[in-house]
Design an enzyme around this catalytic site. Structure first.
Site, short mmCIF file in Angstrom:
data_model
loop_
_atom_site.label_atom_id
_atom_site.label_comp_id
_atom_site.label_asym_id
_atom_site.label_seq_id
_atom_site.Cartn_x
_atom_site.Cartn_y
_atom_site.Cartn_z
N GLU A 52 5.89 -4.51 10.81
CA GLU A 52 4.88 -3.67 11.15
C GLU A 52 3.40 -4.52 10.40
OE1 GLU A 52 1.67 -1.71 9.84
OE2 GLU A 52 3.10 0.06 9.12
N CYS A 56 -2.61 1.42 7.19
CA CYS A 56 -2.65 0.42 8.18
C CYS A 56 -3.25 1.34 9.43
CB CYS A 56 -1.01 -0.11 8.50
SG CYS A 56 0.26 1.38 8.28
N ASN A 98 0.87 -1.18 -0.16
CA ASN A 98 0.09 0.04 -0.09
C ASN A 98 0.78 1.26 0.03
OD1 ASN A 98 1.00 -0.72 2.63
ND2 ASN A 98 -0.94 0.21 3.61
#
Lengths: 529, 529
Positions: A265, A302, A159
């Site tokens: 992450e 996120c 992304n």
């Protein structure tokens, strides 16, 4: 700049393998024209060896030289910016304005780390001078600073083709630390990655960096990445992606003869708590702000607000109506890839099927392909607590509103959550002040707490924490964004009784770099007398 | 102070279990009189829950209050010092002078962390103020500082009943960080641990600390420790011990639903390179210094020089003779425990049996029991490189001298080693200057590099790194000694747009604690205007 489709083994381009792949344009569901060749095991091995050979000469480059390298990457990227952002769009369906923002962010990160290197304080130099006449026993001269870990493998994020990928935060923080970087190019934006890699290689060459300081390896499956993480000469891993992907890498790294740190992450549902005080006056405004945050870049952040919690009552009911209306005014757009779109569609259908879940609003867009339908759903707090499926991250323009019976139940839900990147509270200041338990419950679960704001729009600044308790990240003790993300790739190293001449500049008596040091427990730029 | 033999579940003593054990006096191979009751699973669970409940109130205690707690531990320890050191001797066979040194070190650590808390800079506060009129988009106010992880489990070290155990570096750094501590008492010195635990509990009570801030749990096997590491409310682990023990804990922690960080300091053979220049003038002096370092506390230090490398030739041959002579003048003493002694004896016999290994000197002591025979052996570089068994840590008064054909072979051996806590080079400054490759090879493998000194005698100071690449420690990015060891137990946390009143003092505009902060990228004690 021409997309070569080849791997970069250091400065050399290589395409020895027979497996090729293409990227797809999610806007029209066709393959982009370029062919990318997967790296063979021999190419991967060659790149890692080259990185390992580059480690020592690169570590020895001065901070100013490394900074020049990073600033030269900016120059190279700017030369190809227009072409790069076009490719970026063709491979991600992300809009041009979004591409511009991400490009600016990437540049900002490069400059921030260059500045960090030029200033030099980041090595946390510490000097304890000798005390030869100490009554118990003489004390030796001991001096400490951060040194780099070694070659680091970086997995780009689907992304963020620029800011969290090839020349993104993980790569640049590792390069700044003095670690050669091996990027496993993300297969969804291999063309973008190829252009950025060329820019990095050009900058490395023009800045006199050693061959091997950067490599870019392509692969459409898991093989290239797995080989990289298991390679004995690799000393650390940076990853941004799914929980499954992150956990698999952590497991690979733990099973090595020499386990290595993995900073992954992995994802988050970013709870947003909306308290009654905010809804008395600003219900419409918050509905509008949240709707934008949920749907920005097709909800593919996120830090997208995945759950919104409030207390049942007329104020919250009205807010839900506002939120639904605001969301339904937004035109959904294409997602990053058809598999991401179909996963999203399946997840939202699954959530909608759960008992007690109702639809606030749902909007598609038949004028485009691979569209992420905007979806907002509603559930009671009790149901949410009893059904673990509802607490999963849904990657896309979706949010689940949770209507709690009372504050106790809201608290119970916060306590039931896994680790998160962020948590937000929307309220008037007075009401917030009266909710210490709520703040405490949220703080335990997150890395960043936001008052009267939305979690998207992660600012690149030293005070940013982008990370959080597992599974938001694999190690809550580090941040993935901001200059302090460099700490993931360094270790403290002490020199005892070491000759002045042979000490790094940072630890020499006369402090030639004029950096801040802890000198006999005091923070100062003073020379050692 | 009376040894109660019970577990501390917070402030309460408890002995619900039926399994008891005793400690042994290695000096006379008899059981000490006290009976210790193993913690039951229910007691372990109760202690963890209490720690979890204590977390929030303890986190909220001011730095000054926590510092008072640590300084009160010193007062309590000093009250019982004489008795404590007697028990220490009865459980470890370590000498009274050694006990005095370790006690002083323990006290020094407590004061160092108390001072750190009083000063307050350690939280690494960072403030980026809002920019409301930024052209791209408004920038929020973001502020960051370290916050504690939560309840931490500490495993004491067999060889440091005070400084690396109940009130040792791991416990005190975690308490300073704001984490409640659960100690798994080392079964070899459970009496010492019981007295120290009583001192900590008294200090906690007199300082107004919450019940659960500290617990001490006993067990002679692995059950209690395994349950602690797997408990969902535990958020981190500190361990000092063997590679097998450390790896097992790391594996336990990785398999949890929420993996947690484990800092394990596991062992090292601490290579010492002796270059010809030092042997021309100081051969006897270095032989003497090394002999003392190898045999101090029966060689039961993690920084004991386990291998000594030199280049074959008359100078090195003479040095070997000197080393043998110096070693044989030292009277061996009892080891910590009969199992440690028998493991040591077995390891030395195994090494002696390897092809190409010869004995430089060996000395026993029939006047004492559980004696660690002093052993120095010799092997050629080529043989060492070919036989992995020779590169293992031998815990006890043993060192292996490696005679290298030339510098290339010596370099090859350094490159073949696993990660180490320390590496030492003994040489004249001019010769060291001409050996960049040797320095580079050593630096890659160790956490601390010593010039003209021995690795034992780990100084407690900010510039110390006690740690190193795996398997010296499980995470080379941290040190186990010195104030910066606190970083193992904290995570960065950001407040975005948070109201002044509700910010921690460290992040408030007017900087009431007058700490150093990164304010808009500048290090300062200034208030925010």
């Amino acid at each position: 700049m021409h997309i070569t489709g080849k791997n970069f083994i250091g400065f050399d381009q290589s395409a020895c393998g027979k497996v090729t792949f293409q990227t797809f344009n999610p806007n029209n569901e066709t393959a982009n024209e370029w062919l990318f060749t997967e790296a063979t095991p021999e190419e991967v091995d060659a790149a890692v060896h080259l990185a390992s050979e580059a480690f020592l000469p690169y570590q020895k480059c001065s901070g100013d030289n490394k900074a020049l390298f990073l600033r030269n990457i900016v120059l190279e990227l700017e030369k190809v910016k227009d072409h790069l952002l076009t490719i970026y769009g063709l491979e991600s369906a992300l809009s041009r304005p979004r591409a511009e923002i991400e490009f600016a962010r990437t540049v900002e990160q490069l400059h921030a780390f260059a500045q960090l290197l030029e200033e030099g304080d980041w090595v946390e130099a510490s000097i304890d001078t000798a005390i030869t006449d100490r009554p118990s026993s003489p004390k030796a001269d001991i001096r400490k600073m951060h040194i780099p870990l070694g070659p680091i493998v970086v997995f780009g994020a689907s992304n963020f083709p620029l800011a969290y990928s090839t020349a993104g935060g993980d790569s640049i923080s590792a390069l700044a630390a003095g670690c050669p970087v091996l990027v496993k190019a993300h297969s969804l934006h291999a063309g973008t990655g190829n252009i950025v890699a060329q820019a990095i290689i050009s900058a490395a060459q023009s800045s006199g960096m050693p061959n091997g300081v950067f490599s870019n390896l392509q692969g459409s499956g898991k093989k290239v990445g797995a080989q990289l993480v298991q390679h004995p000469l690799v000393k650390g891993v940076g990853f941004t992606g799914s929980i499954q992907g992150g956990r698999a890498l952590v497991a690979h790294a733990a099973k090595r003869k020499e386990p290595i740190p993995v900073f992954a992450e992995m994802g988050s549902i970013n709870p947003v708590v909306v308290l009654p005080s905010a809804l008395k006056t600003d219900s419409v405004r918050w509905a509008s702000t949240l709707a934008a945050s949920i749907t920005g870049s097709s909800g593919q952040f996120c830090t997208k607000p995945g759950i919104i919690l409030g207390i049942t009552g007329p104020l919250f009911s009205k807010f839900i109506v506002h939120l639904g209306k605001k969301l339904m005014k937004i035109t959904p757009s294409s997602m990053l890839h058809s598999t991401i779109q179909s996963n999203y569609a399946e997840m939202t259908r699954m959530i909608a099927r759960q008992e007690g879940v109702s639809i606030i609003g749902s909007r598609g867009n038949s004028n485009a392909v691979n569209v992420g339908e905007i979806n907002a759903m509603l559930v009671d707090g009790k149901v949410f607590l009893e059904n673990g499926k509802l607490a999963q991250e849904v990657f896309g323009p979706f949010s689940l509103v949770i209507q709690c019976e009372n504050k106790n139940q809201l608290l119970g839900i916060l306590n039931s959550l896994e680790g998160q990147l962020t948590g937000s509270i929307i309220a008037c200041e007075l009401e917030l002040k009266n909710e210490p338990q709520l703040i405490e419950a949220l703080q335990k679960k997150v890395g960043r707490m936001i008052f009267n704001g939305v979690p998207t729009g992660v600012e690149v600044c030293p005070s940013m924490t982008h990370g959080g308790p597992f599974p938001a990240s694999s190690d809550s003790r580090f941040t993935a964004v901001g200059i302090h993300s460099i700490k993931r790739w360094v270790r403290p190293f002490s020199f005892q009784n070491w000759p002045q001449l042979l000490l790094p500049d940072e630890l020499k008596d006369d402090n030639p770099k004029n950096i801040l040091r802890l000198l006999n427990k005091e923070c100062t730029r003073d020379k050692v007398k």
